[in-house]
Design an enzyme around this catalytic site. Structure first.
Site, PDB file in Angstrom:
ATOM      1  N   SER A 228       0.843  -1.194   0.000  1.00 39.75           N
ATOM      2  CA  SER A 228       0.000   0.000   0.000  1.00 39.75           C
ATOM      3  C   SER A 228       0.877   1.242   0.000  1.00 39.75           C
ATOM      4  O   SER A 228       1.797   1.353   0.806  1.00 39.75           O
ATOM      5  CB  SER A 228      -0.902   0.013   1.241  1.00 39.75           C
ATOM      6  OG  SER A 228      -1.701  -1.144   1.286  1.00 39.75           O
ATOM      7  N   MET A 229       0.574   2.177  -0.908  1.00 38.83           N
ATOM      8  CA  MET A 229       1.369   3.404  -1.023  1.00 38.83           C
ATOM      9  C   MET A 229       0.515   4.650  -0.860  1.00 38.83           C
ATOM     10  O   MET A 229       0.842   5.715  -1.369  1.00 38.83           O
ATOM     11  CB  MET A 229       2.099   3.423  -2.366  1.00 38.83           C
ATOM     12  CG  MET A 229       3.036   2.248  -2.587  1.00 38.83           C
ATOM     13  SD  MET A 229       4.050   2.397  -4.085  1.00 38.83           S
ATOM     14  CE  MET A 229       2.782   2.423  -5.365  1.00 38.83           C
ATOM     15  N   GLY A 230      -0.631   4.517  -0.167  1.00 39.57           N
ATOM     16  CA  GLY A 230      -1.476   5.667   0.092  1.00 39.57           C
ATOM     17  C   GLY A 230      -2.037   6.268  -1.182  1.00 39.57           C
ATOM     18  O   GLY A 230      -2.576   5.563  -2.044  1.00 39.57           O
ATOM     19  N   GLY A 233      -1.396   4.839  -4.731  1.00 43.64           N
ATOM     20  CA  GLY A 233      -1.934   3.557  -5.162  1.00 43.64           C
ATOM     21  C   GLY A 233      -1.304   2.395  -4.422  1.00 43.64           C
ATOM     22  O   GLY A 233      -0.874   2.518  -3.278  1.00 43.64           O
ATOM     23  N   GLY A 259      -7.887  -0.684   3.773  1.00 46.88           N
ATOM     24  CA  GLY A 259      -6.891  -1.737   3.607  1.00 46.88           C
ATOM     25  C   GLY A 259      -7.483  -3.127   3.788  1.00 46.88           C
ATOM     26  O   GLY A 259      -7.096  -4.073   3.100  1.00 46.88           O
ATOM     27  N   ASP A 260      -8.433  -3.245   4.705  1.00 46.01           N
ATOM     28  CA  ASP A 260      -9.087  -4.535   4.926  1.00 46.01           C
ATOM     29  C   ASP A 260      -9.921  -4.925   3.703  1.00 46.01           C
ATOM     30  O   ASP A 260      -9.977  -6.102   3.321  1.00 46.01           O
ATOM     31  CB  ASP A 260      -9.974  -4.480   6.166  1.00 46.01           C
ATOM     32  CG  ASP A 260      -9.208  -4.023   7.399  1.00 46.01           C
ATOM     33  OD1 ASP A 260      -8.006  -4.319   7.471  1.00 46.01           O
ATOM     34  OD2 ASP A 260      -9.805  -3.367   8.260  1.00 46.01           O
TER      35      ASP A 260
END
Length: 318
Positions: A228-230, A233, A259-260
């Site tokens: 995850s890169m906020g 993307g 995220g879940d």
């Protein structure tokens, strides 16, 4: 009925969302609204999978004194409840949300304290739910009393049964799970940049650095790595390629559960007969967007997910 997917949550929480006009430290606030929802990372994953139509079983440990919101969620979403009940209360996570703001301030309260016997009981509860190919999401932090190897133990159990483990945790628990032998590694992991930096022990400021770290995990035997890169993307890497997936626009609302939802999208992708990395990235990103935009409903809209998946921006990487 054998579930098509399983989630395990050892440190669940009741999410208490408090909405404010403005958050000012040191001041008295009058809340605009407040609501309680059954939460915890694995519980959120189970809810998203159930919304997508996947027969899902949830296991883990809940506090016996305040499990009502979880029982209601399981009943409403059709989730098979295999959670153990322990004496005491499931913790509350307070989420302070400013109206019109994009950030959430989290205050996570202490949870239950578990012991080795309760971990054994979770393992026994998990065993009959495992089957070859079944996605098993091991999600969240570990409660007090359990060793940092707890996820590694359940991960090895699931892998030995042929299930495909999706691991979403951090810190020493993540390190322990990634430092196991090849046959007991997770099938997929979803760290963010900071979690990956903690595991490697070095800063990963550039996308090329994240890509190298993800390739290192794939070379160790993990089939799928998603970073995850906020707002940038997410990076998706497997043995056949790498790409960055971005939503076509920034979703509105609190980021709680995004995220879940992505983990749920990864699990759903593993149930497709022919796995493709780009299709997985599209679906997982659309899951996250739909969950974000649902607001307090905290639900996935399958029709919305299907529409948005086609619009996800995919950038193949060399």
């Amino acid at each position: 009925m054998t579930p098509h997917a399983v989630t395990v949550t050892l440190n669940p929480a009741i999410d208490q969302t408090v909405r404010l006009d403005r958050l000012q430290p040191g001041h008295v606030h009058r809340a605009r609204s407040a609501r309680d929802d059954a939460g915890g990372k694995g519980i959120n994953v189970a809810a998203c999978l159930a919304d997508w139509g996947v027969a899902t079983a949830a296991t883990g440990v809940l506090g016996a004194d305040n499990d009502g919101s979880f029982r209601l969620l399981f009943e409403q979403r059709g989730i098979a409840d295999h959670c153990l009940r322990a004496p005491g209360q499931t913790r509350t996570n307070i989420k302070l949300v400013e109206d019109g703001g994009d950030e959430t301030t989290d205050i996570n309260l202490p949870g239950l304290q578990l012991d080795a016997d309760q971990l054994d009981a979770v393992s026994a509860q998990l065993a009959p739910l495992l089957a070859p190919g079944v996605p098993v999401a091991l999600s969240g932090s570990l409660p007090a009393g359990l060793p940092e190897t707890a996820w590694a133990r359940l991960q090895a159990q699931a892998a030995a049964a042929g299930a495909r483990v999706l691991l979403d945790t951090s810190g020493p628990a993540l390190a322990a799970a990634l430092n196991t032998q090849a046959g007991a590694l997770p099938y997929a992991v979803k760290p963010n940049r900071h979690e990956l930096e903690a595991w490697t022990g070095s800063a990963l400021p550039e996308r090329a650095d994240l890509l190298a770290a993800a390739h290192a995990l794939v070379n160790r035997g993990i089939a799928l790595v998603v970073v995850s890169m906020g707002a940038d993307g997410a990076l998706f890497v497997d043995a056949h390629g790498a790409l960055v997936a971005r939503p076509p626009r920034l979703a509105r609302g609190s980021t709680v559960g995004a995220g879940d939802a992505m983990v749920a999208g990864l699990a759903a992708s593993l149930l497709v007969p022919r796995f493709e990395l780009a299709a997985c990235a599209r679906l997982a990103t659309a899951f996250s967007m739909s969950r974000l935009e649902s607001g307090d409903q905290r639900q996935l809209d399958p029709a919305q997910v299907r529409r948005w998946a086609d619009d996800v921006l995919i950038e193949p990487l060399a």
